[in-house]
Motif scaffolding. Structure first.
Motif, PDB file in Angstrom:
ATOM      1  N   ARG A 277       1.956 -15.550  19.850  1.00 39.23           N
ATOM      2  CA  ARG A 277       1.310 -14.362  19.064  1.00 39.23           C
ATOM      3  C   ARG A 277      -0.013 -14.482  19.360  1.00 39.23           C
ATOM      4  NH1 ARG A 277       3.397 -16.146  14.954  1.00 39.23           N
ATOM      5  NH2 ARG A 277       5.137 -14.841  14.815  1.00 39.23           N
ATOM      6  N   ILE A 280      -0.957 -12.338  22.091  1.00 38.47           N
ATOM      7  CA  ILE A 280      -0.862 -10.818  21.709  1.00 38.47           C
ATOM      8  C   ILE A 280      -2.411 -10.536  21.490  1.00 38.47           C
ATOM      9  CG2 ILE A 280      -0.152  -9.063  20.416  1.00 38.47           C
ATOM     10  CD1 ILE A 280       2.623 -10.505  20.851  1.00 38.47           C
ATOM     11  N   ARG A 283      -5.483 -10.037  23.354  1.00 38.52           N
ATOM     12  CA  ARG A 283      -5.769  -8.689  24.091  1.00 38.52           C
ATOM     13  C   ARG A 283      -5.704  -8.690  25.651  1.00 38.52           C
ATOM     14  NH1 ARG A 283      -6.295  -4.591  20.434  1.00 38.52           N
ATOM     15  NH2 ARG A 283      -7.136  -3.085  22.307  1.00 38.52           N
ATOM     16  N   GLU A 292       3.147  -6.040  26.786  1.00 40.15           N
ATOM     17  CA  GLU A 292       2.919  -6.405  25.450  1.00 40.15           C
ATOM     18  C   GLU A 292       3.844  -6.137  24.459  1.00 40.15           C
ATOM     19  OE1 GLU A 292      -1.077  -5.420  22.570  1.00 40.15           O
ATOM     20  OE2 GLU A 292      -0.306  -3.888  24.155  1.00 40.15           O
ATOM     21  N   MET A 295       6.316  -9.013  24.689  1.00 40.22           N
ATOM     22  CA  MET A 295       5.701 -10.083  23.965  1.00 40.22           C
ATOM     23  C   MET A 295       6.015  -9.766  22.385  1.00 40.22           C
ATOM     24  SD  MET A 295       4.795 -12.526  25.817  1.00 40.22           S
ATOM     25  CE  MET A 295       3.511 -13.510  24.786  1.00 40.22           C
ATOM     26  N   LYS A 296       5.668  -8.550  21.926  1.00 40.78           N
ATOM     27  CA  LYS A 296       5.952  -8.301  20.436  1.00 40.78           C
ATOM     28  C   LYS A 296       7.400  -8.435  19.937  1.00 40.78           C
ATOM     29  CE  LYS A 296       1.875  -5.291  19.810  1.00 40.78           C
ATOM     30  NZ  LYS A 296       1.529  -3.964  19.793  1.00 40.78           N
TER      31      LYS A 296
END
Length: 655
Positions: A277, A280, A283, A292, A295-296
């Motif tokens: 987290r 992420i 940025r 991205e 990763m989410k």
């Protein structure tokens, strides 16, 4: 007519589909416009016929037409009969395992049999696919494809039910098995991933399905495959790719054999997710939106999962990944919340929920009552509901239905099996399989089996023998007697007295044996030939008390003794038949005339007492003989009596 999702066939006329559950049959011919009557027949059939409104002596000008309406039975098509027969063997094995489980734990055997059921379904699906590929007729091909859809759903639900209720999962942690279920039944992008990995070319991101495949592997929990695909990207050496790859590589994987407790794993998992987290929120992946998104996904972001929902045909594809990246320690009874989350994800197409959706959702919620209700709506003629309910019952998983009623699970299981067994009894070659289902639910099943067997058309002796063998297996002695009596009557009408007698004795049916024995005696009285001597010689002692058969057997013995020139034994047997008065009126002439050659024999056969008995019966039954024959017998009897008296006198003097 409401057909409950089952098809129907109509011998004549047209039909129109009123709605999804109702079929309207338009009766042909104007004769049905006045008045029609209906009568139910055996099985799922009924007949419609015209009936006059008025009663008059004048003939009514209505064509004699009968329209038969019957339900289409999916399981009766040739390609699915193998499914019925093979599953019947597994069902019988399951009943034996259930009986053994009363004394020992047999859960491993139940799991083995459940997998046998699934294997049978898979073979059936493959056969349907092969037939559909070769079929040229459009309508038949469409039917085969619909059958494939039905049994695909059946196997999918059975597999999930096996995971949740039949398999003995260590620690009750369901994630590995859930991922296996998703991969097996919803193999999204698997073939594309295999092709790209086989090519092993740098720059594979140019493939139009590259990122969808990578994300698909992530969602299915195949992290190693996703990492291998990412190494084929031309920018694999960039910091962004290394960062994501490191996160995937370091992801904790829970195992009950890992040596750590659930609490320790939870701390490690949350620490790993916190790191992901933070990457992420920093940025650093803004320049790579696909990375991205990955990763989410691995931190269990609901919006991320919802954003890819439109790429999949159902929410099942996302279920395994959602559990894996939100709560990998989830137990079987905790799947309701993940299922609700995945099912609630919005889709761009807003596709309506399918029947499979409802079944899977009810199963994950642990609502077995709703599950059974849903599987009963599948148009497979009850095969699925019967066998799945039976195995769940024996595994003891349906006891939750007994909370408010007594023994409801046993009654539910029995009702499904009885209905399915009665359905199979209607088929000319599957009836023996149906009998095994009815036989496993005594006493109601045996009563139904007896009624069905007694009404079954028996065209050949081979089928009659098979029916008798099956009836004896279940102790249906009444069926054995009925079938033997019918077979005996049929053969007797055809003039085959020996066969009729054999069937009568086989069924120990006194009336049938009596009719056959009378026929044999009448034929001898008319033609002088005694038929069915082999059958008479092998008649069972238990049947001899029936007078006509006893007379025929003893008379056959008389002939055997006479031909072997054992005249004294033959004469003694003949006198016993005469004095027993077993013979019907039409046979008295034969019995009395048979004494004539023995009376006139050079050797003294009859004693004075025997001769007097013969003379007495001759006077009593003289009306059955002509006057000439009666006088001839009287003369012979008097001569023999004189010889016998002299012999008796000589014997007394010698003493």
């Amino acid at each position: 007519m409401n057909t409950s999702n089952q098809g129907s066939s109509f011998s004549r006329g047209n039909n129109t589909q009123a709605d999804s559950n109702t079929k309207t049959f338009v009766l042909p011919d104007k004769c049905f416009e006045q008045r029609a009557a209906c009568v139910f027949r055996s099985g799922n059939k009924f007949s419609i016929y015209p009936r006059s409104q008025t009663v008059s002596k004048a003939p009514v000008s209505i064509d004699n037409k009968i329209l038969d309406v019957r339900q289409d039975i999916l399981l009766f098509i040739p390609i699915l009969r193998k499914l019925v027969n093979e599953s019947n063997g597994t069902y019988i094995s399951l009943q034996k395992a259930a009986e053994a489980a009363k004394t020992t734990d047999n859960q491993v055997e139940f799991l083995k049999l459940s997998r046998q059921y699934r294997s049978i379904i898979r073979v059936c699906i493959e056969s349907l696919q092969e037939s559909a590929a070769m079929e040229q007729d459009g309508v038949k091909k469409c039917n085969l494809l619909s059958y494939i859809t039905i049994f695909y759903s059946v196997e999918c639900i059975w597999h999930l039910c096996e995971i949740l209720y039949i398999d003995n999962i260590p620690g009750d942690v369901v994630l590995p098995f859930l991922l296996e279920w998703v991969r097996f039944h919803f193999p999204c992008h698997e073939q594309t991933a295999a092709q790209m990995l086989e090519a092993c070319e740098r720059g594979s991101e140019d493939h139009p399905e590259y990122w969808d495949t990578v994300i698909g592997m992530i969602v299915q929990g195949r992290v190693d495959v996703a990492r291998a695909l990412m190494k084929l990207h031309s920018s694999v050496d960039s910091n962004e790719f290394k960062l994501v790859d490191n996160s995937l590589r370091s992801m904790p994987v829970y195992s009950v054999y890992g040596g750590i407790s659930t609490g320790e794993f939870t701390i490690s998992w949350k620490h790993w997710q916190a790191e992901c987290r933070s990457k992420i929120t920093s940025r650093v992946l803004t320049s790579q939106p696909k990375l991205e998104l990955i990763m989410k996904l691995i931190i269990g972001d609901y919006a991320a999962f919802e954003s890819i929902r439109g790429s999949y045909s159902s929410w099942f594809d996302l279920l395994g990944g959602w559990v894996m990246f939100t709560a990998p320690w989830t137990r079987r009874h905790e799947l309701g919340a993940p299922a609700a989350a995945c099912a609630g994800m919005a889709t761009p197409t807003h596709a309506p929920r399918t029947h499979l959706d409802q079944m899977v959702r009810a199963l994950l919620d642990g609502d077995l009552h709703q599950v059974i209700h849903e599987i009963q709506q599948i148009s497979d003629n009850g095969w699925f509901a019967t066998h799945l309910t039976d195995i769940l019952f024996h595994c003891g998983k349906l006891k939750i239905l007994d909370k408010h009623q007594n023994n409801v699970t046993a009654r539910l299981r029995d009702s499904l099996i009885l209905e399915y067994g009665c359905l199979l009894m209607e088929h000319k070659s599957l009836w023996s399989a149906g009998l095994s289902y009815l036989g496993s639910c005594p006493p109601e099943g045996l009563r139904r089996a007896e009624l069905a067997l007694e009404r079954m058309p028996i065209e050949t002796e081979a089928k009659a023998m098979r029916v008798i063998a099956e009836a004896k297996k279940y102790g249906l002695n009444g069926v054995v007697r009925t079938v033997c009596a019918c077979a005996s009557s049929r053969l007797l009408r055809a003039g085959r007295i020996g066969g009729a007698l054999t069937w009568g004795t086989r069924g120990k049916h006194g009336a049938a044996c009596g009719r056959a024995a009378h026929a044999a005696l009448r034929q001898y009285a008319a033609r002088g030939e005694l038929p069915a001597q082999d059958a008479l010689l092998t008649a069972t002692p238990a049947m001899l008390p029936h007078h006509p058969l006893l007379l025929a057997v003893k008379y056959s013995d008389f002939h055997r003794l006479y031909k072997s020139r054992e005249f004294k034994k033959a004469g003694k047997l003949l006198v016993s038949l005469i004095t027993s008065k077993l013979a019907p009126d039409y046979f008295w002439e034969t019995l009395l005339l048979d004494t004539l050659p023995l009376l006139e024999s050079d050797e003294l056969i009859f004693s004075s007492e025997d001769t007097i008995e013969i003379m007495l019966c001759l006077e009593l039954k003289s009306s059955n003989l002509s006057a000439e024959k009666a006088d001839l017998l009287r003369l012979a009897a008097v001569r023999n009596l004189a010889r016998a008296s002299l012999a008796d006198e000589d014997n007394s003097n010698s003493e």
